[in-house]
Design a protein around this motif. Sequence first.
Motif, PDB file in Angstrom:
ATOM      1  N   ASP A  17      -7.940  -7.267  -1.191  1.00 20.55           N
ATOM      2  CA  ASP A  17      -8.539  -6.094  -0.554  1.00 20.55           C
ATOM      3  C   ASP A  17      -8.321  -6.103   0.952  1.00 20.55           C
ATOM      4  O   ASP A  17      -8.100  -5.053   1.565  1.00 20.55           O
ATOM      5  CB  ASP A  17     -10.036  -6.038  -0.858  1.00 20.55           C
ATOM      6  N   ARG A  18      -8.400  -7.288   1.554  1.00 27.07           N
ATOM      7  CA  ARG A  18      -8.177  -7.377   3.003  1.00 27.07           C
ATOM      8  C   ARG A  18      -6.740  -7.014   3.352  1.00 27.07           C
ATOM      9  O   ARG A  18      -6.487  -6.322   4.340  1.00 27.07           O
ATOM     10  CB  ARG A  18      -8.489  -8.789   3.497  1.00 27.07           C
ATOM     11  N   VAL A  19      -5.796  -7.474   2.541  1.00 27.53           N
ATOM     12  CA  VAL A  19      -4.389  -7.147   2.770  1.00 27.53           C
ATOM     13  C   VAL A  19      -4.176  -5.640   2.669  1.00 27.53           C
ATOM     14  O   VAL A  19      -3.512  -5.031   3.518  1.00 27.53           O
ATOM     15  CB  VAL A  19      -3.493  -7.886   1.752  1.00 27.53           C
ATOM     16  N   ALA A  20      -4.758  -5.025   1.633  1.00 28.47           N
ATOM     17  CA  ALA A  20      -4.609  -3.577   1.455  1.00 28.47           C
ATOM     18  C   ALA A  20      -5.221  -2.825   2.626  1.00 28.47           C
ATOM     19  O   ALA A  20      -4.638  -1.846   3.117  1.00 28.47           O
ATOM     20  CB  ALA A  20      -5.251  -3.137   0.145  1.00 28.47           C
ATOM     21  N   PRO A 104     -20.511   2.201  -0.383  1.00 24.26           N
ATOM     22  CA  PRO A 104     -20.390   2.622   1.027  1.00 24.26           C
ATOM     23  C   PRO A 104     -19.272   1.921   1.780  1.00 24.26           C
ATOM     24  O   PRO A 104     -18.565   2.544   2.576  1.00 24.26           O
ATOM     25  CB  PRO A 104     -21.767   2.278   1.606  1.00 24.26           C
ATOM     26  N   GLU A 105     -19.074   0.631   1.508  1.00 26.69           N
ATOM     27  CA  GLU A 105     -18.052  -0.125   2.243  1.00 26.69           C
ATOM     28  C   GLU A 105     -16.624   0.271   1.857  1.00 26.69           C
ATOM     29  O   GLU A 105     -15.670  -0.091   2.556  1.00 26.69           O
ATOM     30  CB  GLU A 105     -18.242  -1.629   2.029  1.00 26.69           C
ATOM     31  N   ALA A 106     -16.473   1.012   0.753  1.00 27.90           N
ATOM     32  CA  ALA A 106     -15.136   1.425   0.315  1.00 27.90           C
ATOM     33  C   ALA A 106     -14.795   2.852   0.714  1.00 27.90           C
ATOM     34  O   ALA A 106     -13.662   3.302   0.508  1.00 27.90           O
ATOM     35  CB  ALA A 106     -15.023   1.286  -1.202  1.00 27.90           C
ATOM     36  N   LEU A 107     -15.725   3.574   1.302  1.00 28.68           N
ATOM     37  CA  LEU A 107     -15.500   4.989   1.592  1.00 28.68           C
ATOM     38  C   LEU A 107     -14.371   5.205   2.598  1.00 28.68           C
ATOM     39  O   LEU A 107     -13.508   6.065   2.391  1.00 28.68           O
ATOM     40  CB  LEU A 107     -16.794   5.628   2.105  1.00 28.68           C
ATOM     41  N   GLU A 108     -14.359   4.452   3.679  1.00 25.37           N
ATOM     42  CA  GLU A 108     -13.344   4.674   4.707  1.00 25.37           C
ATOM     43  C   GLU A 108     -11.952   4.303   4.205  1.00 25.37           C
ATOM     44  O   GLU A 108     -10.976   5.008   4.474  1.00 25.37           O
ATOM     45  CB  GLU A 108     -13.677   3.883   5.973  1.00 25.37           C
ATOM     46  N   VAL A 109     -11.849   3.215   3.473  1.00 23.27           N
ATOM     47  CA  VAL A 109     -10.555   2.834   2.903  1.00 23.27           C
ATOM     48  C   VAL A 109     -10.068   3.898   1.926  1.00 23.27           C
ATOM     49  O   VAL A 109      -8.885   4.265   1.915  1.00 23.27           O
ATOM     50  CB  VAL A 109     -10.657   1.461   2.200  1.00 23.27           C
ATOM     51  N   THR A 110     -10.976   4.406   1.110  1.00 22.71           N
ATOM     52  CA  THR A 110     -10.613   5.462   0.157  1.00 22.71           C
ATOM     53  C   THR A 110     -10.158   6.713   0.887  1.00 22.71           C
ATOM     54  O   THR A 110      -9.174   7.364   0.494  1.00 22.71           O
ATOM     55  CB  THR A 110     -11.807   5.782  -0.753  1.00 22.71           C
ATOM     56  N   ARG A 111     -10.860   7.067   1.949  1.00 25.48           N
ATOM     57  CA  ARG A 111     -10.489   8.247   2.725  1.00 25.48           C
ATOM     58  C   ARG A 111      -9.092   8.077   3.321  1.00 25.48           C
ATOM     59  O   ARG A 111      -8.260   8.997   3.289  1.00 25.48           O
ATOM     60  CB  ARG A 111     -11.513   8.482   3.836  1.00 25.48           C
ATOM     61  N   CYS A 115      -5.798  10.490   2.534  1.00 26.60           N
ATOM     62  CA  CYS A 115      -5.119  11.203   3.625  1.00 26.60           C
ATOM     63  C   CYS A 115      -3.643  10.829   3.686  1.00 26.60           C
ATOM     64  O   CYS A 115      -2.779  11.687   3.911  1.00 26.60           O
ATOM     65  CB  CYS A 115      -5.799  10.904   4.958  1.00 26.60           C
ATOM     66  N   LEU A 116      -3.340   9.551   3.477  1.00 27.55           N
ATOM     67  CA  LEU A 116      -1.950   9.111   3.479  1.00 27.55           C
ATOM     68  C   LEU A 116      -1.181   9.739   2.323  1.00 27.55           C
ATOM     69  O   LEU A 116      -0.053  10.213   2.493  1.00 27.55           O
ATOM     70  CB  LEU A 116      -1.885   7.583   3.374  1.00 27.55           C
ATOM     71  N   ILE A 117      -1.782   9.744   1.135  1.00 21.92           N
ATOM     72  CA  ILE A 117      -1.125  10.313  -0.039  1.00 21.92           C
ATOM     73  C   ILE A 117      -0.846  11.795   0.161  1.00 21.92           C
ATOM     74  O   ILE A 117       0.248  12.286  -0.153  1.00 21.92           O
ATOM     75  CB  ILE A 117      -1.996  10.086  -1.286  1.00 21.92           C
TER      76      ILE A 117
END
Length: 204
Positions: A17-20, A104-111, A115-117
């Motif tokens: 997860d940190r790498v991603a 909550p901790e996954a929201l920003e990564v998901t966003r 956006c990239l996709i």
Amino acid sequence: MSETTARRGRPATVDRDRVAATALRLFTDEGFGNVTMDDVARACGVARRTLFRLFPSKAAMVWGGSGEARETITGALDAAGDVGLPEALDLVRDAFVASSTFPPEALEVTRQRLCLIAADEELLSWGTSSIGTSAVLVAEFLGRAEGAAEPSLRARSLAAACAAANFAALVWWAQHAPERDPARVVEEALTHLLEGARTWAAQA
């Protein structure tokens, strides 16, 4: 500790997860097409071979959450058992809502992922099969609710529409309303979509 040193004893554990998350920051800051796997490996402090063992491609880093979403949808629909069409429509909506519920901790990564996709045709194309798989799962579930050996054209069409609407709603959330709960955005979108399908369910 270097990877060379780590190999002499117990292999070093690399946080996937940190790498991603590091890769997503690089893609967001510098552009997906401008970042190489070597760039990601250097930023994460891991060997190139280790990185490819975790992720076969850059696109796989961005679409990393799609497998969990499919598993959530599959689990929700399998747990539903045999139901009629009206109830099946609600269960389909609820399954997509569950797959769009993030800690909550996954929201920003998901966003960032979404956006990239949305901004890169190559990335979007790479993940089309993931969206299609969700549509197949839903079509099979609706087919069972119809009592048919194979999903009808209406079931297949509605399933494809639900999968597309789910993805479109999540992209809209990421781009325009990150302060909202993505699960509620998906629920709103699918509720609007399925209102028209209730006529079909009533007549079937």
